[in-house]
Design a protein around this motif. Sequence first.
Motif, short mmCIF file in Angstrom:
data_model
loop_
_atom_site.label_atom_id
_atom_site.label_comp_id
_atom_site.label_asym_id
_atom_site.label_seq_id
_atom_site.Cartn_x
_atom_site.Cartn_y
_atom_site.Cartn_z
N LEU A 384 0.69 -1.20 -0.04
CA LEU A 384 -0.02 -0.19 -0.03
C LEU A 384 0.84 1.17 -0.07
N SER A 385 1.24 2.55 -0.97
CA SER A 385 1.25 3.54 -1.01
C SER A 385 0.69 5.02 -1.38
N LEU A 386 0.98 6.18 -1.79
CA LEU A 386 1.13 6.90 -1.68
C LEU A 386 0.05 6.56 -2.98
N THR A 387 1.16 6.56 -3.90
CA THR A 387 0.20 6.42 -5.28
C THR A 387 -0.77 5.66 -5.59
N LYS A 388 -0.76 4.73 -4.96
CA LYS A 388 -1.64 3.63 -5.30
C LYS A 388 -3.20 3.69 -4.76
N LEU A 389 -3.00 4.48 -3.25
CA LEU A 389 -4.04 4.95 -2.54
C LEU A 389 -4.99 6.07 -3.12
N ALA A 390 -3.55 7.05 -3.98
CA ALA A 390 -4.03 8.45 -4.13
C ALA A 390 -5.11 7.91 -6.02
N GLY A 391 -4.45 7.25 -6.64
CA GLY A 391 -4.90 6.50 -7.39
C GLY A 391 -5.92 5.93 -7.13
N SER A 392 -6.35 5.19 -6.13
CA SER A 392 -8.10 5.04 -5.78
C SER A 392 -8.82 5.69 -5.70
N VAL A 393 -9.03 7.00 -5.65
CA VAL A 393 -9.88 8.31 -5.56
C VAL A 393 -9.41 8.93 -6.33
N HIS A 394 -8.38 9.02 -7.79
CA HIS A 394 -8.73 9.88 -9.07
C HIS A 394 -7.96 10.73 -8.99
N LEU A 395 -6.98 11.04 -7.55
CA LEU A 395 -6.55 12.57 -7.18
C LEU A 395 -4.43 12.21 -7.80
N SER A 396 -4.42 13.36 -7.62
CA SER A 396 -2.51 13.11 -8.09
C SER A 396 -1.99 13.06 -6.73
N PRO A 397 -1.28 11.94 -6.24
CA PRO A 397 -0.20 11.82 -5.08
C PRO A 397 -0.22 13.14 -3.92
N GLU A 398 0.52 14.39 -5.15
CA GLU A 398 0.53 15.50 -4.17
C GLU A 398 -0.68 16.45 -3.86
N TYR A 399 -2.07 16.27 -4.60
CA TYR A 399 -2.75 16.88 -4.33
C TYR A 399 -4.15 16.10 -3.61
N PHE A 400 -3.86 14.85 -3.20
CA PHE A 400 -4.26 13.93 -2.53
C PHE A 400 -3.65 14.22 -0.79
N CYS A 401 -2.34 14.21 -1.11
CA CYS A 401 -1.27 14.79 0.78
C CYS A 401 -1.89 16.00 1.05
N ARG A 402 -2.30 17.04 -0.09
CA ARG A 402 -2.40 18.59 0.57
C ARG A 402 -4.28 17.61 1.12
N LEU A 403 -5.04 17.14 0.11
CA LEU A 403 -6.50 17.41 1.11
C LEU A 403 -6.72 16.50 2.04
N PHE A 404 -5.97 15.50 2.37
CA PHE A 404 -5.57 14.50 3.57
C PHE A 404 -5.17 15.22 4.63
N LYS A 405 -4.76 15.90 4.60
CA LYS A 405 -4.15 16.42 5.56
C LYS A 405 -5.44 17.67 6.07
N GLN A 406 -5.97 17.63 5.41
CA GLN A 406 -6.77 19.10 5.28
C GLN A 406 -8.34 18.65 5.97
N LYS A 407 -8.18 17.37 5.21
CA LYS A 407 -9.48 16.81 6.06
C LYS A 407 -9.69 16.22 7.06
N THR A 408 -8.20 15.75 7.31
CA THR A 408 -8.39 14.55 8.71
C THR A 408 -6.67 15.38 10.08
N GLY A 409 -6.96 16.34 9.31
CA GLY A 409 -6.10 16.90 10.36
C GLY A 409 -4.47 16.47 10.09
N VAL A 410 -3.83 15.39 9.80
CA VAL A 410 -3.15 14.16 9.78
C VAL A 410 -2.69 14.47 8.20
N SER A 411 -1.74 14.13 8.22
CA SER A 411 -0.45 13.77 6.96
C SER A 411 -1.48 11.92 6.50
N TYR A 412 -1.25 11.75 5.27
CA TYR A 412 -1.42 10.25 5.19
C TYR A 412 -0.85 9.43 6.26
N GLY A 413 0.13 9.91 6.08
CA GLY A 413 1.80 9.12 6.17
C GLY A 413 0.98 8.39 7.80
#
Length: 475
Positions: A384-413
């Motif tokens: 399981l990787s950032l690329t695979k997870l971002a791809g599962s929701v059709h977002l770029s890894p960079e954008y997914f990281c920013r959005l994930f932290k914005q929505k959850t308060g913590v980084s994806y990792g």
Amino acid sequence: MKILIADDEAPIRDWFAYVLTQKIPGLKAQVETAAGGLEALEKMEKDPPDVVFADIKMPGLDGIGHIEQAKERFPRTVFVILTNHAEFTFAQRAVGLGVYDYLLKSEITAEKVAQTLADIQKGFFTAAPQPAGAGEVERIEEPEGVDWPALARRLGADRPGRYRAVAVRGADRGAVLQRRLPDTPLTPVLWGDCWEALLPAGAAGFPGWEPPFAVGLSAPHAGVEGLQAALQEAVGSLNTAFLSGRPGLYRWGDCQEPPQLSGALHALRKRLSTEIAYGGVSAIRGDLSQFLTRCAQADPTRVDWVRKNCHRLLAQMEDRYLQELREIEPDARRVGKPVRSLEDFRAQMEEMLAAVEERQGERDVPAIDTAVRYIERHYGDSALSLTKLAGSVHLSPEYFCRLFKQKTGVSYGTYLTTYRLTRARELICTTDLKMAEVARQVGYENASYFSRLYKKHMGLSPEQERRAAPPAGQN
């Protein structure tokens, strides 16, 4: 005014002929019709029209092909495209060829046709200004066919001394220039859609002059051999007004093309081809800003290159925009408009980027919810990787990281590590599995690494955690 209607649909041709001859008061029009691009070219060869209304989609030679060929042979003809909503990319390509405007077939009215023709007459066919005491204005239809020595004699370019060429677009502005410089001898000439003149080099400095319209000024020249270059430089300088979108005096040689211009274009086109669908709007804005900065410094000889690539970028952006916003109603789609300046290009790009961003905002919250559920189901997958997870929701890894932290308060990792170790603690406290197996089940192939990570985050080693756990059946 001679007008040609090129459209493969007979009802459209008949309607235009009726409107142009019967419904526009004061318009004296000679109307010809053609059912395709080849027929239109043949009729233009026999009797060149002032204005062509051309359907963008025709069998055989379509509107684009027709305009590409006709523009070379008939540079003074004005073209208006007839288009449908779904043909934006083709329409943008037509803009790059110098098409004056568009008319949507679904929205054409006699009033719109009348207004378009009125605008064309005002901008292209107004009589040229003529200075007091001057002879007839010289008209240059095609530079290749000009007798330059004869023209130089008429304009006075064969006399001793140096001169500059000055150019403004629109005959009315030429008249204003004449009034603003009453003591400066000007000899006018019309070349394409620019009103140009020659004047002594010493009088052409215009120190501190800020005209209320755009003026192009050539470098100093002398003699017959310098005339064509002077006129071309004046037009080239005037064209740089596209870059700033502001009135003023534009001098030949003031701007130098930065070497990064083509690279900035390539970066932006590459970004547009991949990032829209994956939420990379901020990345696109960064490359767009860099491209605009480079364009604003372009040499006058590259302004046409800049203008054409702005049209192509808008076409590319529009394609991606419509894919991203494919759920909108067809009549809500923005059909391409001619680009009048670099700022106009920026505004149109930003309009679409903002719409995409708004649409993505509506989509993003459920995307992160989906990603969290994906982690809960696949946390045991060591791949399981950032690329695979971002791809599962059709977002770029960079954008997914920013959005994930914005929505959850913590980084994806951090979220993934915390979730895995929490599940590991359950296994440690409620089963007799070996630590290596616990590590494997929560996604860690290396048991030593798992042990160190567990102690760092949980405060105890896995073994200490198990010894501290209450006996089974107790809380």
